[in-house]
Design a protein around this motif. Sequence first.
Motif, short mmCIF file in Angstrom:
data_model
loop_
_atom_site.label_atom_id
_atom_site.label_comp_id
_atom_site.label_asym_id
_atom_site.label_seq_id
_atom_site.Cartn_x
_atom_site.Cartn_y
_atom_site.Cartn_z
N THR A 95 0.85 -1.19 0.00
CA THR A 95 0.00 0.00 0.00
C THR A 95 0.88 1.24 0.00
O THR A 95 2.04 1.20 0.44
N ASN A 96 0.33 2.33 -0.51
CA ASN A 96 1.05 3.61 -0.56
C ASN A 96 2.38 3.49 -1.27
O ASN A 96 3.40 4.04 -0.83
N TYR A 97 2.39 2.74 -2.36
CA TYR A 97 3.62 2.54 -3.13
C TYR A 97 3.23 2.23 -4.57
O TYR A 97 2.21 1.58 -4.80
N SER A 98 3.99 2.71 -5.50
CA SER A 98 3.75 2.41 -6.92
C SER A 98 5.02 1.86 -7.53
O SER A 98 5.76 2.58 -8.20
N PRO A 99 5.29 0.58 -7.34
CA PRO A 99 6.53 0.01 -7.85
C PRO A 99 6.52 -0.12 -9.36
O PRO A 99 5.51 -0.48 -9.95
N ALA A 100 7.65 0.18 -9.95
CA ALA A 100 7.81 -0.05 -11.38
C ALA A 100 8.25 -1.49 -11.63
O ALA A 100 8.03 -2.04 -12.71
N TYR A 101 8.91 -2.06 -10.63
CA TYR A 101 9.41 -3.43 -10.71
C TYR A 101 9.18 -4.13 -9.38
O TYR A 101 9.11 -3.49 -8.33
N LEU A 102 9.12 -5.43 -9.47
CA LEU A 102 8.98 -6.22 -8.26
C LEU A 102 9.92 -7.42 -8.39
O LEU A 102 9.96 -8.06 -9.44
N GLN A 103 10.68 -7.67 -7.35
CA GLN A 103 11.63 -8.78 -7.38
C GLN A 103 11.30 -9.77 -6.27
O GLN A 103 10.76 -9.40 -5.22
N TRP A 104 11.66 -11.02 -6.50
CA TRP A 104 11.52 -12.06 -5.46
C TRP A 104 12.88 -12.68 -5.19
O TRP A 104 13.66 -12.94 -6.12
N TYR A 105 13.14 -12.87 -3.90
CA TYR A 105 14.40 -13.45 -3.45
C TYR A 105 14.12 -14.62 -2.52
O TYR A 105 13.09 -14.67 -1.84
N ARG A 106 15.10 -15.52 -2.45
CA ARG A 106 15.04 -16.62 -1.49
C ARG A 106 16.16 -16.41 -0.48
O ARG A 106 17.29 -16.04 -0.86
N GLN A 107 15.87 -16.64 0.79
CA GLN A 107 16.91 -16.52 1.81
C GLN A 107 16.90 -17.74 2.73
O GLN A 107 15.86 -18.09 3.30
N ASP A 108 18.05 -18.38 2.85
CA ASP A 108 18.23 -19.48 3.78
C ASP A 108 18.79 -18.93 5.09
O ASP A 108 19.45 -17.88 5.09
N PRO A 109 18.56 -19.62 6.21
CA PRO A 109 18.97 -19.09 7.52
C PRO A 109 20.45 -18.71 7.56
O PRO A 109 21.32 -19.50 7.18
N GLY A 110 20.72 -17.50 8.01
CA GLY A 110 22.09 -17.04 8.18
C GLY A 110 22.83 -16.72 6.90
O GLY A 110 24.03 -16.44 6.93
N ARG A 111 22.13 -16.71 5.79
CA ARG A 111 22.78 -16.44 4.49
C ARG A 111 22.13 -15.25 3.81
O ARG A 111 21.03 -14.83 4.16
N GLY A 112 22.82 -14.71 2.81
CA GLY A 112 22.27 -13.59 2.08
C GLY A 112 21.18 -14.02 1.12
O GLY A 112 21.16 -15.15 0.65
N PRO A 113 20.23 -13.12 0.82
CA PRO A 113 19.17 -13.43 -0.14
C PRO A 113 19.75 -13.74 -1.52
O PRO A 113 20.79 -13.22 -1.89
N VAL A 114 19.02 -14.58 -2.24
CA VAL A 114 19.41 -14.96 -3.61
C VAL A 114 18.28 -14.57 -4.56
O VAL A 114 17.12 -14.93 -4.33
N PHE A 115 18.61 -13.83 -5.60
CA PHE A 115 17.62 -13.36 -6.57
C PHE A 115 16.97 -14.53 -7.31
O PHE A 115 17.65 -15.48 -7.71
N LEU A 116 15.64 -14.43 -7.49
CA LEU A 116 14.91 -15.47 -8.22
C LEU A 116 14.29 -14.92 -9.50
O LEU A 116 14.52 -15.45 -10.59
N LEU A 117 13.44 -13.91 -9.36
CA LEU A 117 12.70 -13.41 -10.52
C LEU A 117 12.45 -11.92 -10.39
O LEU A 117 12.34 -11.39 -9.29
#
Lengths: 111, 116
Positions: A26-48
């Motif tokens: 809400t209260n946002y107009s994104p031009a793009y949206l990304q999805w990431y996966r994150q495993d415990p204690g690790r950095g997020p990994v880009f998916l789509l």
Amino acid sequence: SQKIEQNSEALNIQEGKTATLTCNYTNYSPAYLQWYRQDPGRGPVFLLLIRENEKEKRKERLKVTFDTTLKQSLFHITASQPADSATYLCALDNYGQNFVFGPGTRLSVLP
Amino acid sequence: DSGVTQTPKHLITATGQRVTLRCSPRSGDLSVYWYQQSLDQGLQFLIQYYNGEERAKGNILERFSAQQFPDLHSELNLSSLELGDSALYFCASSVAPMGASSYEQYFGPGTRLTVT
């Protein structure tokens, strides 16, 4: 102020089923949206990544939809496997002006 | 392996102290981002640099500062540390800054900071 919500905090599904994760904003107009996966204690990994003028994007067992009218993105994992268990984060991008991550949904795929 | 390196992996320090976290971006990436992740706050964007220049600022405290050097590595300086600063600090890089297009970010393994 802007707000991003993702599903419930945790989602449990049976192996082989389709997992559907939700990202609402809400209260946002994104031009793009990304999805990431994150495993415990690790950095997020880009998916789509999906653009505001795209309705759907697919990559192997993953599918993302983006509905700017509903202000919602759905993230699907088909034929889910225990190895898909992780936290999934959506991230909104408004031409670099404001890049924000959602709180994440912890997915558990049960064998 | 994302190609982004962060040092140190763990850091334990006392309140009131100052620490420096270091990040080397993926080869060829010009943009660097810093994030803080604590249990109750999720992943919070702190600051972004592109080719040595500050590009965007998020919820970064005045006690925190960062810079990106000519060789593109970046440092995040945290001073007058408080217990609440204990968190995982991630660096990420992308080929270009977010703007007309959006780019995937490659995250490093993080630095776990514990303030006692």
